[in-house]
Design an enzyme around this catalytic site. Structure first.
Site: not given
Ligand code: AMP
Length: 406
Positions: A18, A99, A188, A249, A392
């Site tokens: 990633n 990813r 996601h 956020r 993940e």
């Protein structure tokens, strides 16, 4: 006659990468048993001193040294595999899984990387300017250093590729939206897919029969509605800014807030971007973005922290209600990721008052952190509520193996 048994063979493994703008996160995974054989992180790439962490054989090795670019970062990682182990040449690495955040309307599943795929990832960069260029750099560097292994791109948006048009479309001038590819892509997705599949397996029920809501609550946070294993709604939009309140956020807000701040506070696009992505959410309201710190402040009677938690939980409850309606009824609601797996106060708070919808938490079952799939609803609850740890890296490893047919 050979006397070897399957256990004598090295298990197939996948190196999952990633690559961020200034970091490379990696994990060596054996997909058949789901084990992370080694993992690590290179941070502060491009700064005067970089930080490297490699975990293998239960031992953590840390190094501080300059890491001028991603190529050097990955070279250091491969050097650590050689020096500390496990030995990659003996690990039977069948793929490198990358990813990639934004797959746009082009990618609805994982693909083997070739020149065309690289071009497409590059071409999608305007939709994810912080992520896709960094993901692509990671792919290119890894291909150069590991040229004999197939590389696979796994997209964070792919699970939401087939959202119904009614869910994916923003109600703005269709010509503008089409020209600039403005629509809801979600994010996601690898986690939402992994968790919703896992729920069906853990409950021993056919995925096709389940209406699910998945709440991925980490530093970023998103909700999805999944009907029969197919995503029909999700809270993140064209970018991962829409939807739930997150660590830093804002999630949903009236777009006119931006015009107002531009006109009256003289804020530029860059300043607004910074405000909504890095100075909002839990952090904007309370000053901290980690839920452990937030709870400490709440316990001390801090009004800003209390408000932040209330806003966060209110937004979550609103989405659960909305997705209940979108699905026309829910069988399972599942919490996952850093907050979802660890924070029983958030889990209970998000679903309190929903008993009339058949959602009843058992507070003893809910208590504490969950590192294994756990049912936390009461026996009489019409809706099953669960915590399922996401993974993940394992999902990327398994999808990579499928693509290369190993
Ligand atoms: P993730 O993005 O999934 O790695 O989640 C990271 C977030 O999980 C952190 O920012 C924390 O807010 C939250 N978190 C991690 N551990 C705990 C814990 N023990 N209790 C509450 N929240 C936690």
């Amino acid at each position: 006659m050979s006397t070897s048994t399957p256990s004598d063979q090295p298990r197939a493994s996948v190196l999952v990468i990633n690559s961020g703008s200034s970091s490379i996160k990696y994990q060596l995974v054996t997909p058949d048993d789901g084990r992370a054989v080694a993992s690590g992180l290179v941070e502060q790439i491009g700064e005067s001193t970089g930080a490297v962490k490699h975990v293998a054989h239960g031992v953590t090795t840390r190094r501080e040294l300059p890491v001028p670019d991603h190529a050097e970062g990955l070279r250091i990682v491969l050097g650590l595999f050689e020096e500390i182990g496990p030995d990659l040449s003996a690990a039977h690495v069948v793929a490198v899984g990358h990813r990639v955040v934004q797959g746009g309307a082009r990618f609805d599943g994982p693909v083997r990387v070739d020149a065309k795929v690289e071009r497409d990832i590059d071409e999608l960069s305007p939709l994810a300017p912080l992520h896709n260029p960094a993901n692509l750099t990671g792919i290119r560097v890894a291909q150069a250093l590991l040229p004999d292994v197939p590389h696979v791109a796994v997209f964070d948006t792919a699970f939401f590729h087939h959202l119904p048009a009614a869910a994916a479309t923003y109600a703005i001038d269709i010509e503008v939206a089409t020209k600039y590819r403005v629509r809801r892509y979600g994010a996601h997705g690898t986690s939402h897919q992994y968790v919703s599949d896992k729920v069906a397996r853990v409950l021993g029920r056919p995925l096709e029969e389940l209406n699910q809501i998945v709440l991925h609550l980490g530093n970023g946070a998103s909700a999805s509605a999944v009907r029969g294993g197919v995503a029909v709604e999700t809270s993140m939009g064209m970018t991962p800014l829409e939807g739930l309140v997150m660590g830093t956020r804002s999630g949903d807000l009236d777009p006119a807030v931006l015009f107002h701040l531009h006109r009256n506070a003289g804020m530029s696009v860059e300043e607004l971007d910074d405000l909504l992505n890095r100075r909002s959410g839990i952090k904007g309201l309370s000053g901290v973005n980690d839920f452990r710190a937030l709870h400490e402040l709440v316990e001390k009677g801090d009004a800003g922290a209390r408000l932040a938690l209330d806003v966060y939980l209110h937004r979550l409850r609103k989405y659960v209600g909305a997705y209940y309606a979108v699905l026309g009824g829910v069988d399972v609601i599942t919490f996952t990721a850093g907050v979802g797996e660890n924070d029983d106060v958030v889990r209970a708070g998000a679903l309190c008052g929903l008993e009339g919808m058949g959602i009843v938490i058992d507070h003893e079952r809910n208590a504490g952190r969950k590192s294994e799939p756990t049912v936390i609803s009461a026996d009489g609850s019409r809706v099953t509520v669960m915590v399922v740890p996401t993974n993940e890296e394992l999902a990327i490893a398994r999808q990579s193996v499928e693509v290369v047919g190993a």
